[in-house]
Design a protein around this motif. Structure first.
Motif, PDB file in Angstrom:
ATOM      1  N   PHE A 136      11.401  46.849  84.294  1.00  0.00           N
ATOM      2  CA  PHE A 136      10.048  46.671  84.162  1.00  0.00           C
ATOM      3  C   PHE A 136       9.260  47.945  84.184  1.00  0.00           C
ATOM      4  O   PHE A 136       8.242  48.070  83.054  1.00  0.00           O
ATOM      5  N   PHE A 137       9.995  49.040  84.372  1.00  0.00           N
ATOM      6  CA  PHE A 137       9.212  50.425  83.938  1.00  0.00           C
ATOM      7  C   PHE A 137      10.285  51.352  83.481  1.00  0.00           C
ATOM      8  O   PHE A 137      10.989  52.214  84.213  1.00  0.00           O
ATOM      9  N   THR A 138      10.256  51.385  81.876  1.00  0.00           N
ATOM     10  CA  THR A 138      11.184  52.163  81.293  1.00  0.00           C
ATOM     11  C   THR A 138      10.382  53.165  80.451  1.00  0.00           C
ATOM     12  O   THR A 138       9.336  52.670  79.680  1.00  0.00           O
ATOM     13  N   PHE A 139      10.610  54.307  80.796  1.00  0.00           N
ATOM     14  CA  PHE A 139       9.747  55.373  80.177  1.00  0.00           C
ATOM     15  C   PHE A 139      10.603  56.152  79.235  1.00  0.00           C
ATOM     16  O   PHE A 139       9.915  57.225  78.637  1.00  0.00           O
ATOM     17  N   GLN A 140      11.878  55.711  78.804  1.00  0.00           N
ATOM     18  CA  GLN A 140      12.556  56.237  77.723  1.00  0.00           C
ATOM     19  C   GLN A 140      12.115  55.934  76.620  1.00  0.00           C
ATOM     20  O   GLN A 140      11.595  54.741  76.253  1.00  0.00           O
ATOM     21  N   LEU A 198      15.180  44.398  72.436  1.00  0.00           N
ATOM     22  CA  LEU A 198      14.542  44.786  73.971  1.00  0.00           C
ATOM     23  C   LEU A 198      13.515  43.682  74.686  1.00  0.00           C
ATOM     24  O   LEU A 198      12.599  44.159  75.105  1.00  0.00           O
ATOM     25  N   ARG A 199      13.940  42.381  74.388  1.00  0.00           N
ATOM     26  CA  ARG A 199      12.917  41.382  74.767  1.00  0.00           C
ATOM     27  C   ARG A 199      12.676  41.323  76.333  1.00  0.00           C
ATOM     28  O   ARG A 199      11.650  40.691  76.698  1.00  0.00           O
ATOM     29  N   SER A 204       7.166  47.293  78.487  1.00  0.00           N
ATOM     30  CA  SER A 204       7.031  48.506  77.538  1.00  0.00           C
ATOM     31  C   SER A 204       6.606  47.759  76.155  1.00  0.00           C
ATOM     32  O   SER A 204       6.746  46.610  75.887  1.00  0.00           O
ATOM     33  N   PRO A 205       6.124  48.771  75.181  1.00  0.00           N
ATOM     34  CA  PRO A 205       5.740  48.521  74.124  1.00  0.00           C
ATOM     35  C   PRO A 205       6.580  47.762  73.201  1.00  0.00           C
ATOM     36  O   PRO A 205       7.879  48.024  73.237  1.00  0.00           O
ATOM     37  N   PRO A 206       6.351  46.777  72.324  1.00  0.00           N
ATOM     38  CA  PRO A 206       7.533  45.952  71.845  1.00  0.00           C
ATOM     39  C   PRO A 206       8.034  46.759  70.784  1.00  0.00           C
ATOM     40  O   PRO A 206       7.367  47.729  70.111  1.00  0.00           O
ATOM     41  N   VAL A 207       9.428  46.364  70.462  1.00  0.00           N
ATOM     42  CA  VAL A 207      10.191  47.112  69.477  1.00  0.00           C
ATOM     43  C   VAL A 207      10.542  46.121  68.624  1.00  0.00           C
ATOM     44  O   VAL A 207      11.081  44.860  68.877  1.00  0.00           O
ATOM     45  N   TRP A 208      10.501  46.427  67.243  1.00  0.00           N
ATOM     46  CA  TRP A 208      10.824  45.510  66.103  1.00  0.00           C
ATOM     47  C   TRP A 208      11.796  46.224  65.106  1.00  0.00           C
ATOM     48  O   TRP A 208      11.825  47.207  64.788  1.00  0.00           O
ATOM     49  N   LEU A 209      12.944  45.253  64.811  1.00  0.00           N
ATOM     50  CA  LEU A 209      13.730  45.407  63.772  1.00  0.00           C
ATOM     51  C   LEU A 209      13.388  44.733  62.312  1.00  0.00           C
ATOM     52  O   LEU A 209      13.050  43.859  62.302  1.00  0.00           O
ATOM     53  N   PHE A 210      13.022  45.592  61.541  1.00  0.00           N
ATOM     54  CA  PHE A 210      12.627  45.182  60.079  1.00  0.00           C
ATOM     55  C   PHE A 210      13.585  45.381  59.015  1.00  0.00           C
ATOM     56  O   PHE A 210      14.425  46.456  59.231  1.00  0.00           O
TER      57      PHE A 210
END
Length: 484
Positions: A136-140, A198-199, A204-210
């Protein structure tokens, strides 16, 4: 078969051909769209598998890291627990006078190990809670979280599993910004597919693979290559069939016209001599004519002349028929082309004089001897002269020249000052049954067989015939033979 509606039939066939081609093109487009839909589905499934593997990979990585941190602590606690057992065992004090009891030893071990496993349970609970809090709290940064993952190989592997073997470009976006994790030639403007990574990490902010394929169109065309090839093959077959059908229809129409013209011309050519012979026979039966030998001989010569005329027409038809069946037998001999030309001129002399025409013979050839069929070569020259006479209605001025165009060759050129020919007529002048017209009227007698016969005979002698003509200025027919 009737040909009145041939334009309608051709138009109908053209519409049908056009319709079939449109259907084939639509079919091909539908196949391409279906292939693209299947590609989109497979790519999305492959990207979802990539996302799942990345999620699992990070979870495993965190667990391993936490377990590695506990490794040294576990070893120390285990040593302490064993030491504690021995310290609490009876008879191990400083007095050393106590007796060892097996029951006491077992109880001491049990007590110490129980404390050890309780501490283990506490450690595991603490590890799970920490992992949950970490999710829930990932700062990497995304670079740190995907460290050790070969994204390019992972994507390629999943796409290959779906039989998608074509170059691709990809990029990772975090906080709507393109990260350093991307392929070399990645272009954000061409992106077609995307999936979230990383659903499980909802904080954390969403991470997208395009991802996109630079050669997507070529890949799609390759996937339906055989279908496209079959489509074009069928279209080609249809076009060829249509062309053959139309060509056959036009050929049949032309044959029908030629047949009709031939019958009409032959009927006309025979009707006149037959009528003349019939009339002459009636006159010869008159007693006054019978008693006048001079008049009687005149009528006899007229019958012979008309009979000869009909026989010539029949001979031409029979000769062409023999040429078609390859049954014409040439009587080859060595002869002088100049002498044969003089004989042909003498044969046509009466007709030329009757029309107040002139004919000139010029010999500029160094060698006029050739090897061939003398009679057929003579007929070739006669036909050329006859053609010049027919198409010189006003000025009958014919020139025949023999010359040497090349060593071991001799040519004979028949030149007139007649009506001449257009380039279109020159292309067809040697076609069988073809005759030059004035408008839509055939105002020159004949069957259109003379020049066709000439060309066939020249070919049989390995010769060559050419025509040069200008409308209203005359024509030149040049025949070339090899010297013997």
């Amino acid at each position: 078969m009737k040909f009145k509606n041939i334009k309608f039939i051709i138009s109908l066939n053209s519409i049908a051909l056009f319709g079939v081609i449109i259907i084939q093109v639509l079919w091909m487009n539908a196949a391409l769209k279906l292939s693209e839909t299947n590609l989109d589905r497979d790519v999305n499934e492959a990207l979802n598998r990539v996302a799942e593997k990345i999620d699992n990979s990070e979870k495993f990585r965190k667990i391993i890291q936490k377990l590695n941190l506990q490794k040294s602590t576990d070893e120390n606690e285990l040593v302490e627990s064993i030491d504690e057992v021995f310290e609490n065992m009876p008879g191990t004090g400083q007095s050393g006078s106590e007796q060892l009891d097996k029951t006491d030893i077992a109880q001491s071990f049990n007590k110490s190990l129980k404390k050890f496993y309780q501490r283990r349970i506490q450690v595991v609970d603490s590890l799970v809670k920490e992992l949950m809090m970490t999710d829930f709290f990932t700062f990497q940064s995304i670079d740190e979280r995907l460290e050790g993952i070969n994204l390019d190989s992972l994507i390629k592997s999943e796409l290959a599993f779906k039989n998608i073997n074509t170059p691709f470009e990809y990029g990772i976006y975090e906080k709507q910004q393109l990260t350093k994790i991307r392929s070399k030639n990645f272009d954000p403007a061409r992106v077609e597919y995307k999936t979230m990574l990383l659903r499980y990490d909802v904080m954390s902010p969403p991470v997208w693979l395009f991802l996109y394929f630079p050669k997507k169109k070529s890949f799609l065309y390759k996937s339906v290559f055989w279908l496209i090839a079959l489509t074009f093959f069928l279209i080609l077959i249809i076009i060829i069939t249509f062309y053959i059908t139309v060509d056959q229809m036009l050929t049949q129409k032309e044959i029908s016209r030629i047949k009709s013209d031939f019958i009409n011309n032959m009927t006309h050519e025979f009707k006149t001599p037959i009528a003349t012979i019939g009339l002459t026979t009636d006159l010869m039966s008159n007693p006054k004519v019978i008693s006048d030998p001079e008049r009687l001989m005149k009528y006899v010569n007229k019958i012979k002349e008309e009979n000869k005329r009909m026989n010539q027409q029949v001979e031409i038809v029979l000769r062409l028929a023999q040429l078609d069946r390859k049954q014409l037998q040439l009587k080859l001999e060595n002869f002088d082309l100049l002498e044969v030309t003089e004989e042909a001129i003498h044969h046509m002399k009466y007709i030329i004089e009757s029309k107040n025409g002139i004919i000139r013979l010029i010999n500029n050839a160094s060698n006029t001897r050739i090897f061939g069929d003398k009679e057929h070569i003579k007929n070739v020259i006669i036909n050329l002269l006859d053609n010049a006479i027919k198409y010189s209605p006003e000025i009958l001025d014919i020139q025949i020249e023999l010359f040497t165009p090349k060593p071991n060759e001799v040519s004979i050129a028949v030149k007139d000052k007649g009506i001449g020919m257009t380039p279109e007529v020159q292309k067809r002048v040697f076609d069988r049954f073809y005759r030059q017209t004035t408008g839509n009227i055939h105002d020159v007698k004949g069957h259109g067989l003379g020049l066709s016969y000439v060309q066939e005979i020249v070919k049989l002698h390995n010769g060559d015939i050419k025509v040069k003509s200008e409308l209203n200025k005359g024509s030149i027919f040049t025949v070339t033979f090899k010297n013997n």
